[in-house]
Write a protein that holds these residues in place. Structure first.
Motif, PDB file in Angstrom:
ATOM      1  N   LYS A 198      13.260  -2.396  -0.514  1.00 17.82           N
ATOM      2  CA  LYS A 198      13.365  -0.955  -0.256  1.00 17.82           C
ATOM      3  C   LYS A 198      13.271  -0.218  -1.587  1.00 17.82           C
ATOM      4  O   LYS A 198      14.115  -0.420  -2.470  1.00 17.82           O
ATOM      5  N   THR A 239       9.400  -0.451   0.259  1.00 19.26           N
ATOM      6  CA  THR A 239       8.469  -1.564   0.409  1.00 19.26           C
ATOM      7  C   THR A 239       7.409  -1.499  -0.690  1.00 19.26           C
ATOM      8  O   THR A 239       7.146  -0.440  -1.252  1.00 19.26           O
ATOM      9  N   GLN A 244       0.749  -1.144  -0.341  1.00 18.70           N
ATOM     10  CA  GLN A 244      -0.285  -1.960   0.294  1.00 18.70           C
ATOM     11  C   GLN A 244      -1.250  -2.442  -0.790  1.00 18.70           C
ATOM     12  O   GLN A 244      -1.644  -1.685  -1.658  1.00 18.70           O
ATOM     13  N   ASP A 289      16.887  -6.726   1.158  1.00 17.36           N
ATOM     14  CA  ASP A 289      16.664  -6.039  -0.112  1.00 17.36           C
ATOM     15  C   ASP A 289      17.720  -6.430  -1.151  1.00 17.36           C
ATOM     16  O   ASP A 289      17.384  -6.761  -2.302  1.00 17.36           O
ATOM     17  N   ARG A 335       7.397  -8.314   0.631  1.00 18.48           N
ATOM     18  CA  ARG A 335       6.721  -7.020   0.597  1.00 18.48           C
ATOM     19  C   ARG A 335       7.408  -5.963   1.461  1.00 18.48           C
ATOM     20  O   ARG A 335       7.606  -4.831   1.027  1.00 18.48           O
ATOM     21  N   ASN A 336       7.752  -6.326   2.673  1.00 20.06           N
ATOM     22  CA  ASN A 336       8.364  -5.356   3.589  1.00 20.06           C
ATOM     23  C   ASN A 336       9.878  -5.512   3.685  1.00 20.06           C
ATOM     24  O   ASN A 336      10.520  -4.809   4.470  1.00 20.06           O
ATOM     25  N   ARG A 337      10.452  -6.405   2.888  1.00 15.47           N
ATOM     26  CA  ARG A 337      11.900  -6.581   2.887  1.00 15.47           C
ATOM     27  C   ARG A 337      12.554  -5.765   1.781  1.00 15.47           C
ATOM     28  O   ARG A 337      13.738  -5.477   1.847  1.00 15.47           O
TER      29      ARG A 337
END
Length: 468
Positions: free
Chosen positions: A297, A299, A302, A341, A293-295
């Motif tokens: 680009k 992200t 939510q 990414d 999720r946060n890796r």
């Protein structure tokens, strides 16, 4: 003995979008089988809440409400060829069961996955047409002591652990009358990188290919047939800290220290290799899920509802693992850090280039269709550290335990924080019967020896319990 008393289909209580959702390659690579988990609630919690006249009715009504925002779970999978699926949001509903058990909660012991815990989960017949199978099945089981369990089975191709638990927490909120979501689910999976069949992968994605086999064996057929068993091991906060200390031995204050999870995972990997008596030259893989999720680009939004977890699989010679706990931690960290990414998108490109994903699915086994074999000499470790696994308060208090009802294959394990949040963990793990006793001894041996050598603390029976 568990007997089913009644069941019903629960549909969203409002009109929901009638659409077919594209599934990402990250979804497609997951088994379409249902991930089985169960929650245990002691009798005093249920008895003390007089406002809950029928837990089954409470679950059923609140589920009809939460299925409105989580409408994909009321749909069905349609096979579209090449081992790929589309998610048909047709509102056919989830299935919920009520069951009675002649046992008491205490009869389940330490809640390790057994044939008895599997009875707490609805049975799914995978010989049926996949388009007829509910994606969500729930079983409320009443024990004769007055306690209850809630068994949940969610098709893994639809959601990962984070998404599944956000759904459970939101459902619990509705059951308590709060009628609010933990997070608004985001259902457009097009935001996950689609992959391009014309774009070649930039890396050698061994984690999506066959895993190491034993030296002298061309395949894993012999290992696949061997009898396995499950156990549940406990790590106190003191023991976890000791593992972390051992992993970081020699590092100065300015160094980036290994985490609790890295130390526990490395310890499990090393103990499994030792108990299996693997040769130093034997290659072994550690399969570790990584949240993308946060890796990615940019992200992911939510509340992204779908599989956003892929796997990193460091491969090492057993001899290198045995150099030290810190060395094994370093192998794990290096593999996780390359999962950026570009690597994730290269993984998706690799999958997009596959004509048929059927045999790429790891851990799914039937007589006619065998996925990637992950067992001996390999290990799979799933961490639930940081997940809201104990937020499932449906109105009768938080569960005293939540965990997997089954472990699919040799080498599969979980790292689960205990409910009282005291810094301790439980480790359910499945290994071949011939390896389990040695594994349990080795699991505690180094920790206890370190305690004795450094006189950090007195090791009592609970700290060094080899068999419970």
């Amino acid at each position: 003995m568990v007997s089913i008393e009644r069941s019903c289909i629960v549909k969203p209580n409002e009109q929901t979008p009638d659409v077919k959702l594209r599934l990402s390659e990250c979804d497609q690579i997951k088994p379409y089988t249902h991930a089985p988990t169960f929650y245990i609630y002691p009798p005093q919690n249920i008895d003390s809440n007089k406002s809950i006249s029928s837990p089954f009715h409470t679950l059923k009504i609140s589920l009809s409400h939460v299925l409105v925002p989580y409408y994909p779970l009321a749909g069905r999978l349609n096979l579209i060829g090449g081992g790929r699926f589309v998610l048909n949001c047709n509102g056919l509903g989830a299935e919920i069961f009520e069951a009675e058990s002649q046992s008491e909660i205490k009869d389940l012991g330490d809640f390790r996955p057994t044939s008895e815990t599997r009875k707490l989960i609805p049975t799914v017949d995978y010989t049926e047409d996949i388009s007829e199978l509910p994606l969500l099945l729930v079983q409320l089981t009443r024990f004769k002591c007055g306690g209850i369990s809630i068994g949940v089975a969610i098709s893994h191709i639809v959601a990962d652990g984070k998404g599944a638990l956000e759904f459970i927490s939101s459902w619990a909120n509705f059951a308590r009358g709060e009628n609010k979501l933990v997070v608004e689910p985001y259902h457009d999976r097009n935001v996950f990188y689609k992959g391009d069949p014309l774009s070649k992968p930039r890396f050698d994605h061994h984690e999506l290919k066959a895993f190491p086999t034993l030296i002298g064996h061309d395949d894993a057929e012999e290992e696949r047939k061997k009898e396995c068993t499950n156990t549940m091991l406990k790590l106190s906060k003191t023991q976890v800290n000791k593992l972390k200390e051992m992993a970081n031995e020699g590092k100065d204050a300015t160094s980036r220290h290994y985490s609790r999870y890295e130390a526990i995972a490395a310890h499990i990997w090393r103990c499994a290799s030792k108990s299996r008596k693997l040769q130093n030259a034997q290659l072994t893989s550690l399969r570790v899920p990584v949240d993308c999720r946060n890796r990615l680009k940019p992200t992911l939004p939510q509340g992204y509802y779908g599989n956003a977890v892929m796997v990193t699989s460091p491969i090492a010679e057993v001899g290198k693992l045995m150099l030290g706990l810190g060395d094994a931690c370093d192998i794990i960290r290096q593999s996780a850090e390359m999962f950026n990414d570009d690597y994730i998108k290269s993984s998706i490109d690799f999958l997009a280039n596959q004509e048929d994903l059927t045999k790429r699915r790891a851990g799914f086994h039937t007589d006619s269709q065998k996925g990637l074999f992950l067992g001996n000499p390999n290990v799979t470790i799933t961490s639930w550290l940081g997940l809201t696994i104990y937020d499932a308060d449906f109105g009768w208090g938080k569960p005293i335990f939540m965990g997997p009802a089954g472990l699919g294959f040799d080498g599969k394990s979980f790292v689960i924080p205990v409910s009282d949040e005291d810094g301790s963990f439980v480790i359910p793990i499945r290994l071949q019967v011939t390896h389990m006793d040695d594994f349990k001894k080795l699991f505690y041996q180094d920790i206890c020896c370190a305690h004795r050598k450094q006189i950090v603390a007195t090791v009592n029976n609970d700290d060094c319990n080899l068999y419970e």
